[in-house]
Design an enzyme around this catalytic site. Structure first.
Site, PDB file in Angstrom:
ATOM      1  N   SER A  62       0.828  -1.212   0.000  1.00  0.00           N
ATOM      2  CA  SER A  62       0.000   0.000   0.000  1.00  0.00           C
ATOM      3  C   SER A  62       0.861   1.260   0.000  1.00  0.00           C
ATOM      4  O   SER A  62       1.973   1.268   0.528  1.00  0.00           O
ATOM      5  CB  SER A  62      -0.893   0.028   1.237  1.00  0.00           C
ATOM      6  OG  SER A  62      -1.799  -1.043   1.223  1.00  0.00           O
TER       7      SER A  62
ATOM      8  N   SER B  42       3.401  -3.599   8.485  1.00  0.00           N
ATOM      9  CA  SER B  42       3.550  -4.228   9.803  1.00  0.00           C
ATOM     10  C   SER B  42       4.939  -4.819   9.940  1.00  0.00           C
ATOM     11  O   SER B  42       5.490  -5.353   8.980  1.00  0.00           O
ATOM     12  CB  SER B  42       2.512  -5.336   9.974  1.00  0.00           C
ATOM     13  OG  SER B  42       1.223  -4.799   9.878  1.00  0.00           O
TER      14      SER B  42
ATOM     15  N   GLU C 280      -3.439 -14.942   1.399  1.00  0.00           N
ATOM     16  CA  GLU C 280      -3.785 -14.205   2.605  1.00  0.00           C
ATOM     17  C   GLU C 280      -5.247 -14.404   2.989  1.00  0.00           C
ATOM     18  O   GLU C 280      -5.574 -14.680   4.131  1.00  0.00           O
ATOM     19  CB  GLU C 280      -3.499 -12.719   2.382  1.00  0.00           C
ATOM     20  CG  GLU C 280      -3.838 -11.872   3.595  1.00  0.00           C
ATOM     21  CD  GLU C 280      -3.552 -10.393   3.365  1.00  0.00           C
ATOM     22  OE1 GLU C 280      -3.382 -10.005   2.203  1.00  0.00           O
ATOM     23  OE2 GLU C 280      -3.519  -9.657   4.350  1.00  0.00           O
TER      24      GLU C 280
END
Lengths: 378, 374
Positions: free
Chosen positions: A124, A156, A239
């Site tokens: 992103s 993350s 995912e």
């Protein structure tokens, strides 16, 4: 239709259960959520134990059914979550396994499986969220390197990662889906700045990553140049397909705890609350059955979950939020507004579920267009 | 472990769809709306195809299949809006002579709900079995049916029990023949009573669903108890009703998608608007959640999964029919469109066997006892 597991699968489950019972009591205490080096050591240590016991690559080389059993049993036993190994085991690893060269697989996969290296995800960008193909981080060829400049967000584990699976634009002239490449970027390369972002829960759980003329070897590109979008789609389906299996088991246990808490504090006398909890029981049980159906479909599709993953993710994220809203009602005003309660932190983090890994709105587009065949359009 | 239908089960489902398309297509459906009396010829044809005898042993002239197969067949019946006391036919095929072949039509009523006992297709039934107690939500002890017994002659009016007054009429339940548990009325094991169609006292009801004629049973004689496994009948009735709801929910998604792909407004097909496509996506999610629950419940045959499946299938059928109506706009509000038939039938089925509130209470109660997880 059959709910019974094959004898060799039950044997796999029994051996795993036995190993977990033996191993978990010896684990060190869990680190403080703010202690990043501690979290890295803890998560890698757990992966190392899995590796030594022969479960290190279970997400890749076991059948979908065994993977399901693994996730179910580790959660039931209260084993550590995949944590900092998430991207390595469930994103980047499977992508490299599917799309990388022999050399690339030999370089990057063993350290992930052994619990030596941590990966993070650079997908992103500030201007490329749901519309991921709008990403603008540029990679310009210079000899044997790409020179990468741009900004990534919602990354993350960036603080403790060794590698970043990075999507970059290699051909700005091409149609937006066609000019993207997939790179493995070493996080210690000069020109990378990591700035932690606090979530609404409180602690910094993800980060912004600024890239200023970072040199990444061309040999670190997985898949063909400009073919990164297709390579990425492989990652995303992994995912949505398997990432939440353990959590559904955990939610069902949480729900039981909630019912008993309500019984203890008297809120069980409220029939409206009881009915809400009863309905959630039906929902989580059905979600578990949907996972089992999806596992069958994944087996036929060569291990890659199909659009059924979107159906699951959409409903699960909604129901998880409903679970923690119900929890707030069980706890009453003092409990629900107390930020030191674990329930409260879990309620806050549940807010990310309808956004992360594809917003609910994007999932509905996927279902409507790819499964139902409705015309494209916004 | 695989929750998807096997190749044989897919063939069974496809065969059922083919039969229903041929014998109960849209024209026949719309004729039935105007003349709802049961098509006895179709009923016998369903019997000949094994629709009712599906789970009877082959030695008894049945097909020898199981509950998962019945669920798949019922999903198709729900999809086609096939009218008639289908659940009763499936559950009483081995109990009431002539039902398995479709020669005779049996009804099955849930009489354990105060004065709210509704009988579907009262004018079409040759026999009626009424169930009291034995809810899946009640604490359930496993029970095995005792030897079946021929129904006795109708009772005299003195033995006629008032609905909702089960306690007072306990004596009429006749411990003498050993069929009824002594002790508190109804209870976990439940009771079943055989009635001829002209024994119960009925109150007419003009049914909301043109395909489901209804009457309200206000009282009936309890003189002819039948030795039946009432909790099991209730469980299977709820599951098969959920399967009908599932089929209807899946059909209304198709109808909505079909319309959204062809209807144009603002110069484009309305299915390209997110406001419409997201409605359709949510409809599919309800179907897949309900399907997962219904299929799994047919394999475990335990009461709680069935209760959960019924709750989710009810929601899928009702809300999908409403969203389908919304996608169709003004057309969806007309008598001519089939949308209202799905919605009205779904509302009827919501009221059968497991109601939302009681079902949710049973599911909540189970949480207190269970710490095993899913």
């Amino acid at each position: 239709m059959d709910l019974t597991y094959a004898p060799e699968e039950e044997e796999f489950r029994a051996r795993l259960r036995e190993w977990l019972a033996k191993t978990l009591p010896d684990l060190p205490a869990r680190p403080d959520p703010l202690d990043w080096p501690g979290r890295r050591a803890y998560d890698l240590g757990w992966q190392r134990r899995l590796y030594d016991a022969g479960y290190g690559a279970v997400h890749w080389d076991a059948s979908p059914t065994r993977r399901l059993i693994f996730l179910e049993e580790t959660e039931r036993a209260g084993a550590p979550y995949v944590g900092a190994n998430f991207v390595g085991l469930l994103h980047a690893g499977p992508t490299i396994a599917a799309e990388g060269t022999d050399e690339q697989r030999a370089r990057w996969l063993p350290p992930v499986v052994r619990g030596d290296e941590v990966w993070c995800q650079g997908f992103s960008e500030p201007e490329a969220g749901s519309d991921l193909a709008a990403l603008r981080t540029r990679a310009v060829r210079d000899g044997d390197d790409y020179v990468v400049t741009g900004q990534k967000v919602w990354t993350s584990h960036a603080e403790i990662a060794d590698w970043c699976e990075l999507l970059v634009r290699t051909d700005p002239e091409a149609h937006r889906h066609r000019g993207i490449s997939w790179l493995a970027m070493p996080m210690d390369a000069p020109g990378i700045t990591v700035r932690p972002l606090r979530t609404l829960v409180g602690p910094a759980e993800f980060a912004e990553v600024f890239l200023d003329e970072v040199r990444v070897p061309v040999a670190n590109r997985v898949g063909a140049e400009h073919d990164g979008w297709r390579v990425t789609m492989v990652t995303l389906s992994f995912e949505r397909g398997t990432a939440f299996v353990g959590e559904v088991v955990a939610c069902r246990r949480t729900l039981g705890g909630l019912a008993r808490a309500a019984r203890a504090n008297g809120r069980w006398d409220d029939p409206v609350l009881r009915r809400r909890l009863g309905r959630l029981n039906a929902e989580f049980t059905a979600l578990w059955r949907l996972i089992q159906r999806n596992v069958g479909a994944a087996r036929d599709a060569g291990g890659v979950p199909d659009a059924g993953g979107s159906v699951f993710k959409l409903r699960y994220s909604q129901v998880r939020q409903e679970l923690y809203d119900a929890a707030a009602e069980v706890l009453g005003p003092c409990g629900a507004l107390d930020a030191d309660q674990q329930w409260t932190a879990d309620r806050l983090s549940s807010l990310s579920y309808t956004i992360a890994a594809g917003t609910s709105q994007i999932q509905r587009d996927i279902i409507a267009e790819r499964i139902l065949g409705l015309p494209k359009g916004r | 472990m695989d929750l998807r239908p096997t190749a044989d089960q897919q063939a069974l489902q496809a065969g059922t769809r083919e039969l229903l398309t041929r014998r109960f297509g849209r024209d026949r459906l719309r004729e039935a709306v105007e003349a709802p009396a049961l098509d006895r010829a179709l009923w016998r044809e369903l019997g000949a195809a094994g629709f009712f005898a599906l789970r009877l042993p082959e030695a008894d002239g049945g097909v020898g299949l199981g509950l998962p197969d019945a669920v798949l067949v019922f999903e198709e019946a729900g999809r086609a809006l096939l009218p008639g006391p289908l659940v009763a036919g499936q559950l009483l095929a081995g109990v009431v002579p002539g039902v398995a072949t479709g020669e005779r039509v049996a009804g099955l009523c849930d009489a354990g709900r105060g004065g709210e006992c509704l009988w579907e297709h009262p004018g079409d039934c040759d026999e009626l079995i009424l169930l009291e107690g034995g809810d899946p939500g009640d604490p359930c002890t496993p029970c095995t049916p005792r030897a079946p017994r021929a129904p006795r002659a109708p009772c005299d009016p003195g033995e006629r029990g008032d609905l909702g007054g089960a306690d007072g009429s306990e004596a009429a339940g006749s411990e003498a023949d050993g069929l009824v548990e002594s002790g508190p009325a109804s209870g976990a094991r439940g009771r079943a009573f055989w009635n001829a169609p002209d024994w119960p006292v009925l109150e007419p009801v003009r049914s909301i669903d043109p395909l489901t004629p209804l009457a309200r049973v206000t009282s009936y004689p309890r003189s002819a108890p039948r030795s039946l496994d009432v909790p099991r009948l209730r469980r299977e009735a709820a599951l098969l009703t959920a399967a009908l709801q599932l089929g209807s929910a899946a059909r209304t998604v198709e109808m909505a998608v079909q319309h959204a792909r062809s209807r144009e407004q603002f110069g484009v097909r309305i299915g390209s608007f997110q406001a419409v496509k997201h409605l359709c996506a949510e409809m599919l999610i309800r179907v897949e959640i309900a399907r997962s629950a219904v299929y799994a419940a047919s394999l475990t045959e335990r009461s709680l999964p069935v209760v959960g499946a019924k709750v989710l299938a009810d929601e899928a059928a009702v809300r999908n029919a409403r969203d389908c109506l919304q996608v169709h706009g003004g057309t969806g509000f007309t008598w001519e469109a089939d949308v209202h038939l799905h919605l009205k039938r779904a509302w009827c089925r919501v009221e059968q066997w497991q109601s939302g509130g009681k079902a949710e209470e049973a599911l909540a109660e189970a949480l207190l006892a269970d710490d095993v997880g899913v």
